[in-house]
Scaffold this motif. Structure first.
Motif, PDB file in Angstrom:
ATOM      1  N   CYS A 106       0.841  -1.195   0.000  1.00 27.98           N
ATOM      2  CA  CYS A 106       0.000   0.000   0.000  1.00 27.98           C
ATOM      3  C   CYS A 106       0.882   1.254   0.000  1.00 27.98           C
ATOM      4  O   CYS A 106       1.882   1.322   0.724  1.00 27.98           O
ATOM      5  CB  CYS A 106      -0.903  -0.030   1.231  1.00 27.98           C
ATOM      6  N   PHE A 107       0.508   2.241  -0.808  1.00 29.29           N
ATOM      7  CA  PHE A 107       1.276   3.480  -0.906  1.00 29.29           C
ATOM      8  C   PHE A 107       0.329   4.682  -0.826  1.00 29.29           C
ATOM      9  O   PHE A 107      -0.663   4.745  -1.559  1.00 29.29           O
ATOM     10  CB  PHE A 107       2.059   3.544  -2.218  1.00 29.29           C
ATOM     11  N   GLY A 108       0.654   5.604   0.063  1.00 24.70           N
ATOM     12  CA  GLY A 108      -0.115   6.847   0.175  1.00 24.70           C
ATOM     13  C   GLY A 108       0.509   7.916  -0.694  1.00 24.70           C
ATOM     14  O   GLY A 108       1.740   8.031  -0.773  1.00 24.70           O
ATOM     15  N   LEU A 109      -0.322   8.699  -1.365  1.00 28.00           N
ATOM     16  CA  LEU A 109       0.159   9.757  -2.259  1.00 28.00           C
ATOM     17  C   LEU A 109      -0.105  11.118  -1.616  1.00 28.00           C
ATOM     18  O   LEU A 109      -1.226  11.612  -1.605  1.00 28.00           O
ATOM     19  CB  LEU A 109      -0.546   9.663  -3.612  1.00 28.00           C
ATOM     20  N   TYR A 110       0.948  11.694  -1.078  1.00 25.25           N
ATOM     21  CA  TYR A 110       0.843  13.007  -0.426  1.00 25.25           C
ATOM     22  C   TYR A 110       1.143  14.107  -1.429  1.00 25.25           C
ATOM     23  O   TYR A 110       1.987  13.946  -2.321  1.00 25.25           O
ATOM     24  CB  TYR A 110       1.829  13.101   0.738  1.00 25.25           C
ATOM     25  N   ILE A 111       0.471  15.248  -1.276  1.00 28.42           N
ATOM     26  CA  ILE A 111       0.736  16.410  -2.118  1.00 28.42           C
ATOM     27  C   ILE A 111       0.620  17.661  -1.265  1.00 28.42           C
ATOM     28  O   ILE A 111      -0.178  17.705  -0.319  1.00 28.42           O
ATOM     29  CB  ILE A 111      -0.246  16.461  -3.314  1.00 28.42           C
ATOM     30  N   SER A 112       1.402  18.670  -1.565  1.00 26.29           N
ATOM     31  CA  SER A 112       1.365  19.896  -0.769  1.00 26.29           C
ATOM     32  C   SER A 112       0.025  20.599  -0.932  1.00 26.29           C
ATOM     33  O   SER A 112      -0.627  20.511  -1.983  1.00 26.29           O
ATOM     34  CB  SER A 112       2.498  20.834  -1.184  1.00 26.29           C
ATOM     35  N   VAL A 113      -0.360  21.297   0.098  1.00 28.19           N
ATOM     36  CA  VAL A 113      -1.645  22.014   0.087  1.00 28.19           C
ATOM     37  C   VAL A 113      -1.686  23.043  -1.039  1.00 28.19           C
ATOM     38  O   VAL A 113      -2.683  23.152  -1.765  1.00 28.19           O
ATOM     39  CB  VAL A 113      -1.887  22.701   1.449  1.00 28.19           C
ATOM     40  N   ASN A 114      -0.611  23.774  -1.212  1.00 32.80           N
ATOM     41  CA  ASN A 114      -0.599  24.845  -2.223  1.00 32.80           C
ATOM     42  C   ASN A 114      -0.695  24.294  -3.641  1.00 32.80           C
ATOM     43  O   ASN A 114      -1.416  24.836  -4.484  1.00 32.80           O
ATOM     44  CB  ASN A 114       0.675  25.688  -2.083  1.00 32.80           C
ATOM     45  N   GLN A 115       0.023  23.210  -3.919  1.00 29.38           N
ATOM     46  CA  GLN A 115      -0.065  22.655  -5.267  1.00 29.38           C
ATOM     47  C   GLN A 115      -1.439  22.061  -5.530  1.00 29.38           C
ATOM     48  O   GLN A 115      -1.993  22.224  -6.619  1.00 29.38           O
ATOM     49  CB  GLN A 115       0.994  21.595  -5.512  1.00 29.38           C
ATOM     50  N   LEU A 116      -1.993  21.385  -4.528  1.00 32.99           N
ATOM     51  CA  LEU A 116      -3.320  20.804  -4.711  1.00 32.99           C
ATOM     52  C   LEU A 116      -4.356  21.896  -4.911  1.00 32.99           C
ATOM     53  O   LEU A 116      -5.299  21.741  -5.693  1.00 32.99           O
ATOM     54  CB  LEU A 116      -3.691  19.936  -3.507  1.00 32.99           C
ATOM     55  N   ASP A 174       5.692  11.603  -1.512  1.00 34.05           N
ATOM     56  CA  ASP A 174       5.356  12.993  -1.813  1.00 34.05           C
ATOM     57  C   ASP A 174       5.337  13.166  -3.332  1.00 34.05           C
ATOM     58  O   ASP A 174       6.374  13.082  -3.991  1.00 34.05           O
ATOM     59  CB  ASP A 174       6.395  13.928  -1.186  1.00 34.05           C
ATOM     60  N   VAL A 175       4.145  13.383  -3.887  1.00 34.77           N
ATOM     61  CA  VAL A 175       4.014  13.513  -5.342  1.00 34.77           C
ATOM     62  C   VAL A 175       4.003  14.966  -5.786  1.00 34.77           C
ATOM     63  O   VAL A 175       3.769  15.268  -6.954  1.00 34.77           O
ATOM     64  CB  VAL A 175       2.724  12.804  -5.845  1.00 34.77           C
ATOM     65  N   THR A 176       4.265  15.885  -4.858  1.00 36.45           N
ATOM     66  CA  THR A 176       4.299  17.301  -5.195  1.00 36.45           C
ATOM     67  C   THR A 176       5.350  17.563  -6.270  1.00 36.45           C
ATOM     68  O   THR A 176       6.515  17.202  -6.119  1.00 36.45           O
ATOM     69  CB  THR A 176       4.635  18.144  -3.954  1.00 36.45           C
ATOM     70  N   ASN A 177       4.922  18.164  -7.360  1.00 39.84           N
ATOM     71  CA  ASN A 177       5.817  18.521  -8.473  1.00 39.84           C
ATOM     72  C   ASN A 177       6.559  17.320  -9.062  1.00 39.84           C
ATOM     73  O   ASN A 177       7.658  17.459  -9.599  1.00 39.84           O
ATOM     74  CB  ASN A 177       6.840  19.579  -8.022  1.00 39.84           C
ATOM     75  N   ARG A 178       5.965  16.144  -8.960  1.00 38.07           N
ATOM     76  CA  ARG A 178       6.588  14.949  -9.530  1.00 38.07           C
ATOM     77  C   ARG A 178       5.737  14.411 -10.671  1.00 38.07           C
ATOM     78  O   ARG A 178       4.513  14.377 -10.582  1.00 38.07           O
ATOM     79  CB  ARG A 178       6.770  13.858  -8.471  1.00 38.07           C
ATOM     80  N   ALA A 234       5.862   6.463 -10.210  1.00 36.26           N
ATOM     81  CA  ALA A 234       5.730   5.034 -10.503  1.00 36.26           C
ATOM     82  C   ALA A 234       7.060   4.317 -10.306  1.00 36.26           C
ATOM     83  O   ALA A 234       7.105   3.216  -9.735  1.00 36.26           O
ATOM     84  CB  ALA A 234       5.235   4.838 -11.931  1.00 36.26           C
ATOM     85  N   ASN A 235       8.134   4.916 -10.756  1.00 37.54           N
ATOM     86  CA  ASN A 235       9.451   4.291 -10.605  1.00 37.54           C
ATOM     87  C   ASN A 235       9.839   4.153  -9.136  1.00 37.54           C
ATOM     88  O   ASN A 235      10.451   3.158  -8.735  1.00 37.54           O
ATOM     89  CB  ASN A 235      10.504   5.106 -11.352  1.00 37.54           C
ATOM     90  N   THR A 236       9.469   5.145  -8.334  1.00 37.85           N
ATOM     91  CA  THR A 236       9.740   5.076  -6.897  1.00 37.85           C
ATOM     92  C   THR A 236       8.969   3.926  -6.260  1.00 37.85           C
ATOM     93  O   THR A 236       9.512   3.161  -5.454  1.00 37.85           O
ATOM     94  CB  THR A 236       9.347   6.402  -6.212  1.00 37.85           C
ATOM     95  N   ILE A 237       7.702   3.796  -6.634  1.00 42.65           N
ATOM     96  CA  ILE A 237       6.871   2.719  -6.097  1.00 42.65           C
ATOM     97  C   ILE A 237       7.421   1.357  -6.509  1.00 42.65           C
ATOM     98  O   ILE A 237       7.554   0.449  -5.684  1.00 42.65           O
ATOM     99  CB  ILE A 237       5.412   2.876  -6.575  1.00 42.65           C
ATOM    100  N   LEU A 238       7.760   1.210  -7.789  1.00 43.00           N
ATOM    101  CA  LEU A 238       8.245  -0.077  -8.283  1.00 43.00           C
ATOM    102  C   LEU A 238       9.586  -0.454  -7.669  1.00 43.00           C
ATOM    103  O   LEU A 238       9.834  -1.629  -7.378  1.00 43.00           O
ATOM    104  CB  LEU A 238       8.348  -0.048  -9.810  1.00 43.00           C
ATOM    105  N   LYS A 239      10.431   0.519  -7.467  1.00 46.08           N
ATOM    106  CA  LYS A 239      11.732   0.250  -6.852  1.00 46.08           C
ATOM    107  C   LYS A 239      11.546  -0.289  -5.439  1.00 46.08           C
ATOM    108  O   LYS A 239      12.175  -1.276  -5.044  1.00 46.08           O
ATOM    109  CB  LYS A 239      12.577   1.524  -6.824  1.00 46.08           C
ATOM    110  N   THR A 240      10.648   0.350  -4.690  1.00 51.17           N
ATOM    111  CA  THR A 240      10.365  -0.089  -3.315  1.00 51.17           C
ATOM    112  C   THR A 240       9.658  -1.437  -3.317  1.00 51.17           C
ATOM    113  O   THR A 240      10.006  -2.340  -2.543  1.00 51.17           O
ATOM    114  CB  THR A 240       9.487   0.944  -2.597  1.00 51.17           C
ATOM    115  N   PHE A 241       8.677  -1.588  -4.197  1.00 50.97           N
ATOM    116  CA  PHE A 241       7.863  -2.805  -4.244  1.00 50.97           C
ATOM    117  C   PHE A 241       8.714  -4.016  -4.609  1.00 50.97           C
ATOM    118  O   PHE A 241       8.624  -5.072  -3.970  1.00 50.97           O
ATOM    119  CB  PHE A 241       6.739  -2.607  -5.272  1.00 50.97           C
TER     120      PHE A 241
END
Length: 272
Positions: A194-204, A249-253, A259-266
């Motif tokens: 399971c992966f949570g996708l966080y984003i900054s308040v200002n960008q959202l 943290d998906v802010t500005n990503r 996806a690559n970060t998730i797959l590397k960890t997974f």
């Protein structure tokens, strides 16, 4: 860069030729806006080749082809020579050389790679899975998924699910909304998938305002207000902490980067 047209000609889907051609074209312009790529799939008749070459002549296009039948490759080359159309044979030389090395004749049957490539069918199944279990439509998907994504609205859950599905992973994504209790399933699954996708308040805030404007609505709706977004992020933090999942943290990503970060960890976790 001047405008440039490429014709992809294949006796199957043409996916391989398309990927190779885009990879080559990207070396000259990253956005490929000035490169027009047109695909001609399931070409089986010489008459079809004649029409394509004639059209390529009119549009000054470069023909890139993957044809497994030698007779069709030869016919296409002759047509291109007669009309002075440039062409590149991606498959023929490789088929010939492999045949020489093995001392065997090729089957010359289009689409055999689809029959032999189990990954292709796994990818199709994963894509269908991602569509079926998108945005929390059916919580059974959470239990069956390889990867589960949690996030508030507009954190790229759907495009990320599709990107990962194209890699062959079954992905379910679940929206988190303060007024709605999270599905019990997310607390019963292995938190490492399971992966949570966080984003900054200002960008959202910026993303949601743009979304409202696209829909022809005022950008001062509660959906895009800072206070509301902060409330959702706080709720997100509460739930992901309870689940015990990794938060990215998906802010500005870009989706690809996440996806690559998730797959590397997974994949690292599965290897242990």
């Amino acid at each position: 860069m001047p405008n440039f047209t490429l014709f992809i000609v294949s006796d199957s889907v043409g996916e391989t030729a398309g990927l190779v051609t885009k990879a080559a074209a990207s070396q000259f312009r990253h956005d490929l806006e000035s490169v027009s790529i047109k695909r001609f799939s399931y070409i089986e008749e010489n008459s079809q080749l004649e029409e394509i070459v004639f059209l390529a002549k009119q549009q000054q296009a470069l023909i890139v082809f993957t044809l497994v039948k030698e007779s069709m490759r030869d016919h296409l080359r002759i047509l291109c020579e007669e009309l002075d159309v440039k062409s590149v044979d991606l498959l023929g030389p490789l088929i010939d050389e492999i045949g020489n090395q093995l001392g065997l004749e090729p089957f010359e049957e289009p689409g055999l790679v689809r029959q032999l490539d189990a990954h292709y069918f796994k990818k199709i199944e994963a894509i269908e899975f991602a569509v079926k279990y998108d945005d929390g439509r059916d919580m059974r998907g959470v239990l069956e998924a390889d990867i589960v994504l949690l996030g508030v609205s507009r954190t790229s859950k759907t495009p990320l699910s599709q990107f990962l599905a194209n890699k062959g992973y079954k992905v379910a994504n679940v929206p988190l909304v303060p007024e709605v209790d999270p599905p019990a399933e997310i607390f019963s699954i292995d938190p490492t998938k399971c992966f949570g996708l966080y984003i900054s308040v200002n960008q959202l805030n910026s993303i949601r305002k743009a979304r409202l404007e696209t829909l022809g609505l005022k950008d001062d709706a509660n959906y895009a207000k800072i206070a509301r977004i902060q409330q959702e992020i706080d709720y997100f933090n509460e739930i992901t902490t309870k689940v015990g999942c990794e938060v990215i943290d998906v802010t500005n990503r870009a989706v690809e980067e996440t996806a690559n970060t998730i797959l590397k960890t997974f994949t690292a976790r599965k290897a242990n």
